[in-house]
Design a protein around this motif. Structure first.
Motif, short mmCIF file in Angstrom:
data_model
loop_
_atom_site.label_atom_id
_atom_site.label_comp_id
_atom_site.label_asym_id
_atom_site.label_seq_id
_atom_site.Cartn_x
_atom_site.Cartn_y
_atom_site.Cartn_z
N CYS A 87 -47.60 -18.61 -19.18
CA CYS A 87 -47.43 -18.89 -20.39
C CYS A 87 -49.19 -20.24 -20.22
O CYS A 87 -47.52 -21.07 -20.60
N VAL A 88 -49.87 -20.26 -20.64
CA VAL A 88 -50.73 -21.40 -21.02
C VAL A 88 -51.05 -21.54 -22.17
O VAL A 88 -51.11 -20.92 -22.96
N VAL A 89 -50.39 -23.02 -23.03
CA VAL A 89 -50.38 -23.00 -24.24
C VAL A 89 -51.27 -23.74 -24.26
O VAL A 89 -51.04 -24.94 -24.25
N ALA A 90 -52.36 -24.02 -25.76
CA ALA A 90 -53.09 -25.17 -25.66
C ALA A 90 -53.03 -25.55 -27.35
O ALA A 90 -52.54 -24.89 -27.26
N VAL A 91 -52.42 -26.72 -26.99
CA VAL A 91 -52.21 -27.32 -28.50
C VAL A 91 -53.13 -28.56 -28.65
O VAL A 91 -53.93 -29.10 -27.65
N ILE A 92 -53.09 -28.63 -30.37
CA ILE A 92 -53.99 -29.89 -30.66
C ILE A 92 -52.84 -30.88 -31.75
O ILE A 92 -52.11 -30.41 -32.41
N LEU A 93 -52.65 -32.02 -30.91
CA LEU A 93 -52.13 -33.10 -31.36
C LEU A 93 -52.30 -33.73 -32.30
O LEU A 93 -52.83 -34.00 -32.59
N GLU A 94 -51.12 -34.41 -32.92
CA GLU A 94 -51.88 -35.36 -34.10
C GLU A 94 -51.78 -36.45 -32.92
O GLU A 94 -51.42 -37.39 -31.78
N PRO A 95 -52.56 -37.90 -33.42
CA PRO A 95 -52.50 -38.98 -32.77
C PRO A 95 -50.95 -39.58 -32.57
O PRO A 95 -50.46 -39.84 -32.80
N PHE A 96 -51.09 -40.20 -30.87
CA PHE A 96 -49.96 -40.91 -30.27
C PHE A 96 -50.60 -42.41 -30.01
O PHE A 96 -51.54 -42.19 -29.79
N TYR A 97 -49.68 -43.28 -30.16
CA TYR A 97 -50.18 -44.83 -29.47
C TYR A 97 -49.82 -44.98 -28.33
O TYR A 97 -51.00 -45.98 -28.12
N LEU A 98 -48.78 -44.60 -27.55
CA LEU A 98 -48.37 -44.74 -26.16
C LEU A 98 -48.98 -43.32 -25.61
O LEU A 98 -47.97 -42.15 -26.19
N VAL A 141 -47.54 -30.68 -33.67
CA VAL A 141 -48.27 -29.73 -33.22
C VAL A 141 -49.68 -29.49 -34.23
O VAL A 141 -48.82 -29.05 -35.41
N VAL A 142 -50.91 -29.78 -34.20
CA VAL A 142 -51.50 -29.01 -35.30
C VAL A 142 -52.44 -27.84 -35.45
O VAL A 142 -52.08 -27.28 -36.40
N GLY A 143 -52.58 -26.79 -33.79
CA GLY A 143 -53.25 -26.28 -33.64
C GLY A 143 -51.92 -25.77 -32.45
O GLY A 143 -51.95 -26.52 -31.14
N ALA A 144 -52.03 -24.22 -32.23
CA ALA A 144 -51.18 -23.92 -30.91
C ALA A 144 -52.41 -22.44 -31.06
O ALA A 144 -51.90 -22.12 -31.57
N ARG A 145 -52.55 -21.74 -29.39
CA ARG A 145 -53.56 -21.11 -29.11
C ARG A 145 -52.39 -21.43 -27.35
O ARG A 145 -52.57 -21.91 -26.88
N CYS A 146 -52.74 -19.08 -27.05
CA CYS A 146 -51.74 -19.40 -26.16
C CYS A 146 -52.73 -17.71 -25.23
O CYS A 146 -53.01 -16.93 -26.00
N ILE A 170 -47.70 -5.83 -24.08
CA ILE A 170 -47.38 -5.20 -25.22
C ILE A 170 -46.37 -7.22 -24.67
O ILE A 170 -45.47 -7.48 -25.82
N VAL A 171 -45.76 -6.98 -23.21
CA VAL A 171 -44.71 -7.83 -23.07
C VAL A 171 -45.36 -9.23 -23.42
O VAL A 171 -44.32 -10.09 -23.71
N SER A 172 -46.31 -9.39 -22.82
CA SER A 172 -47.18 -10.16 -23.47
C SER A 172 -47.61 -10.96 -23.91
O SER A 172 -47.58 -12.68 -24.70
N ASP A 173 -47.84 -9.60 -25.16
CA ASP A 173 -48.39 -10.39 -26.59
C ASP A 173 -46.91 -11.42 -27.35
O ASP A 173 -47.34 -11.58 -27.64
N ASP A 174 -45.90 -10.43 -26.93
CA ASP A 174 -44.69 -10.88 -28.16
C ASP A 174 -44.52 -12.48 -27.21
O ASP A 174 -43.83 -13.27 -27.76
N VAL A 175 -44.26 -12.44 -25.89
CA VAL A 175 -44.50 -14.14 -25.13
C VAL A 175 -45.38 -15.03 -25.69
O VAL A 175 -45.06 -16.33 -26.52
N THR A 176 -46.71 -14.43 -26.14
CA THR A 176 -47.42 -15.43 -26.42
C THR A 176 -46.99 -15.61 -27.91
O THR A 176 -47.20 -17.02 -28.38
N GLU A 177 -46.92 -14.41 -28.30
CA GLU A 177 -46.64 -15.37 -29.96
C GLU A 177 -45.58 -15.87 -30.11
O GLU A 177 -45.34 -16.55 -31.03
N LYS A 178 -44.10 -15.71 -29.43
CA LYS A 178 -43.27 -16.80 -29.40
C LYS A 178 -43.83 -18.26 -29.20
O LYS A 178 -43.28 -18.74 -29.62
N ALA A 179 -43.83 -18.25 -27.85
CA ALA A 179 -44.87 -19.46 -27.33
C ALA A 179 -45.47 -20.20 -28.17
O ALA A 179 -45.50 -20.90 -28.90
N THR A 180 -46.85 -19.38 -28.66
CA THR A 180 -47.42 -19.83 -30.29
C THR A 180 -46.35 -20.79 -31.78
O THR A 180 -46.69 -21.68 -31.71
N SER A 181 -45.29 -19.51 -32.18
CA SER A 181 -45.46 -19.84 -32.79
C SER A 181 -44.04 -20.93 -32.45
O SER A 181 -44.20 -22.50 -33.58
#
Length: 126
Positions: A60-71, A48-53, A29-40
């Motif tokens: 807490c391992v968070v994988a994100v999909i980002l919009e493109p950056f120039y630098l 950030v286009v998408g996030a899962r953790c 339950i604690v880890s679910d709360d942490v992952t929900e908070k981190a994802t939000s």
């Protein structure tokens, strides 16, 4: 003022802690709360286009999909901002990954073995 004396048998508020899976469910339950908070928090970031953790070994391992950056420096700075925001919100350590393979492998019902394998993959690429 009159004080009321309460004896241990007056209230039935003791719950058995040693139930099978009792502690494991509490940790889940604690880890679910942490992952929900981190994802939000990650999804609240502008680029950030998408996030899962997932949560493993107090990280807490968070994988994100980002919009493109120039630098690259701009991208790295943005990832560091996301990391610090998540770490301050969950009061713990976080790892941010932009690997699409990691993102697609994160599922809601992952086993501990799957989490550890993915955690190893993420930490090897740091």
């Amino acid at each position: 003022m009159q004080q009321e004396i309460i004896k241990p048998g007056d209230y039935d508020i003791v719950l058995p802690i040693a139930k099978p899976d009792g502690i494991q469910k509490a940790v889940q339950i604690v880890s679910d709360d942490v992952t929900e908070k981190a994802t939000s928090i990650a999804l609240m970031q502008e680029k950030v286009v998408g996030a899962r953790c997932f949560f493993v070994e107090n990280v807490c391992v968070v994988a994100v999909i980002l919009e493109p950056f120039y630098l690259k420096s701009e991208r790295d700075g943005y990832i560091e901002e996301i990391k610090s925001a998540i770490e301050s919100a969950i009061n713990g350590n976080a790892i941010i990954s932009t690997d699409i393979d990691v993102y697609t492998k994160i599922k809601a019902e992952m086993t501990d073995a799957q989490k550890m394998a993915l955690y190893k993959k993420v930490t090897e690429r740091l």
